[in-house]
Design a protein around this motif. Structure first.
Motif, PDB file in Angstrom:
ATOM      1  N   ALA A   5      34.566 -21.788  28.424  1.00  0.00           N
ATOM      2  CA  ALA A   5      33.250 -22.334  28.085  1.00  0.00           C
ATOM      3  C   ALA A   5      32.197 -21.258  27.818  1.00  0.00           C
ATOM      4  O   ALA A   5      31.374 -21.418  26.906  1.00  0.00           O
ATOM      5  N   PRO A   6      32.160 -20.137  28.589  1.00  0.00           N
ATOM      6  CA  PRO A   6      31.152 -19.107  28.295  1.00  0.00           C
ATOM      7  C   PRO A   6      31.251 -18.530  26.892  1.00  0.00           C
ATOM      8  O   PRO A   6      30.269 -17.966  26.386  1.00  0.00           O
ATOM      9  N   LEU A   7      32.435 -18.622  26.254  1.00  0.00           N
ATOM     10  CA  LEU A   7      32.582 -18.141  24.882  1.00  0.00           C
ATOM     11  C   LEU A   7      32.113 -19.166  23.859  1.00  0.00           C
ATOM     12  O   LEU A   7      31.892 -18.825  22.691  1.00  0.00           O
ATOM     13  N   ILE A   8      31.983 -20.420  24.288  1.00  0.00           N
ATOM     14  CA  ILE A   8      31.635 -21.511  23.373  1.00  0.00           C
ATOM     15  C   ILE A   8      30.171 -21.912  23.520  1.00  0.00           C
ATOM     16  O   ILE A   8      29.467 -22.092  22.525  1.00  0.00           O
ATOM     17  N   VAL A   9      29.718 -22.030  24.759  1.00  0.00           N
ATOM     18  CA  VAL A   9      28.330 -22.420  25.008  1.00  0.00           C
ATOM     19  C   VAL A   9      27.398 -21.290  24.561  1.00  0.00           C
ATOM     20  O   VAL A   9      27.674 -20.114  24.832  1.00  0.00           O
ATOM     21  N   PRO A  10      26.314 -21.596  23.849  1.00  0.00           N
ATOM     22  CA  PRO A  10      25.365 -20.540  23.445  1.00  0.00           C
ATOM     23  C   PRO A  10      24.894 -19.725  24.648  1.00  0.00           C
ATOM     24  O   PRO A  10      24.577 -20.277  25.701  1.00  0.00           O
ATOM     25  N   VAL A  11      24.855 -18.411  24.468  1.00  0.00           N
ATOM     26  CA  VAL A  11      24.506 -17.517  25.574  1.00  0.00           C
ATOM     27  C   VAL A  11      23.101 -17.803  26.092  1.00  0.00           C
ATOM     28  O   VAL A  11      22.832 -17.645  27.292  1.00  0.00           O
ATOM     29  N   ILE A  12      22.200 -18.230  25.209  1.00  0.00           N
ATOM     30  CA  ILE A  12      20.834 -18.504  25.632  1.00  0.00           C
ATOM     31  C   ILE A  12      20.797 -19.628  26.661  1.00  0.00           C
ATOM     32  O   ILE A  12      20.021 -19.584  27.624  1.00  0.00           O
ATOM     33  N   MET A  13      21.651 -20.637  26.499  1.00  0.00           N
ATOM     34  CA  MET A  13      21.705 -21.741  27.460  1.00  0.00           C
ATOM     35  C   MET A  13      22.260 -21.258  28.792  1.00  0.00           C
ATOM     36  O   MET A  13      21.739 -21.604  29.861  1.00  0.00           O
TER      37      MET A  13
END
Length: 262
Positions: free
Chosen positions: A107-115
């Motif tokens: 998930a950390p690779l898919i979810v936008p880093v800003i979120m």
């Protein structure tokens, strides 16, 4: 003499053009760091190493480098331990569970880093870790974890499980079997995961902007602040340092991978 496929030649040329388009702007920071003038000009009209001397004698730049290394080493250690345990568990899980948990791990690779950064900012403030080196390392380890899980998982997929059963049949306990049988087999994936985790942490900017503090200012954040104030060749020196670390670690991973295939 065999004639080369025209389509293959064209694809290779296009690939080379795309690669040059992506890489050359990055490599431009290297000659820019040797500018003799007080502003960045490419190509430089004159060459000098005075900006390297300024970088190496500036306590703030050196402190940011040390902080980046501390954070990257801590994040790498955490992600290697947790990621290896997760990969070992996933290798023994059912396909349904493996698919669900793997998706969660990635998930950390898919979810936008800003979120992710906003969520971690409020979480770290709640527990009092915002602005600390350890809090920053914890945040980075979340982004590093998928690389360890993926690389160790690939090594485990090639691992012959009968070796563990043979070790157990010879009286080896689980811990001893892991240390003498499993660990040597997954070492290439472990090393690759650790290298990519270090690179990810060392280069991270977005998440670091939310979690840094006076005692935890990494090199990319110091570079970002410097560019906002004054865009001098010392910023190119810092960019070159980040580029060199990334290239060296990537080259080591590739060499280790080639040796593992021999």
């Amino acid at each position: 003499m065999n004639e080369r496929n025209p389509g293959a030649v064209v694809s290779q040329i296009l690939g080379a053009v795309v690669l040059a388009f992506l890489v050359l702007p990055i490599l431009a920071v290297v000659p820019a760091s040797f500018n003799a003038s007080s502003f960045i000009k490419i190509p430089p009209q004159g060459y000098s190493t005075r900006w390297y001397a300024q970088f190496l004698t500036d306590s703030e730049w050196i402190r940011s480098v040390v902080t980046s290394v501390e954070v990257a080493l801590t994040a790498t250690s955490l992600s290697v331990v947790l990621g290896t345990l997760a990969a070992l568990g996933l290798a023994r899980a059912t396909p349904l569970v493996r698919g669900a948990v793997t998706g969660l791990m990635l998930a950390p690779l898919i979810v936008p880093v800003i979120m992710t950064s906003i969520a971690l900012y409020y979480s770290m403030r709640f527990v009092g870790l915002q602005g600390s080196v350890f809090g920053l390392a914890l945040g980075h380890s979340l982004l590093c974890l998928p690389f360890v899980v993926l690389n160790v998982g690939v090594s485990l997929a090639r691992f012959d499980q009968t070796l563990l059963r043979a070790a157990a049949g010879l009286g080896a306990g689980p811990l001893y079997a892991f240390r003498t049988v499993t660990l040597p087999a997954i070492k290439p994936g472990l090393f690759a995961g650790a290298a990519f985790a270090f690179i990810t942490s060392f280069d991270e900017v977005v998440l670091s902007m939310f979690l840094v503090g006076p005692a935890a200012k990494t090199l990319p954040i110091k570079l970002f602040e410097q560019i906002r104030i004054e865009f001098t060749p010392v910023a190119a020196v810092a960019s070159t340092a980040i580029l060199v670390v990334t290239v060296i670690l990537f080259a080591i991973v590739q060499i280790n991978r080639v040796k593992g295939q021999e």
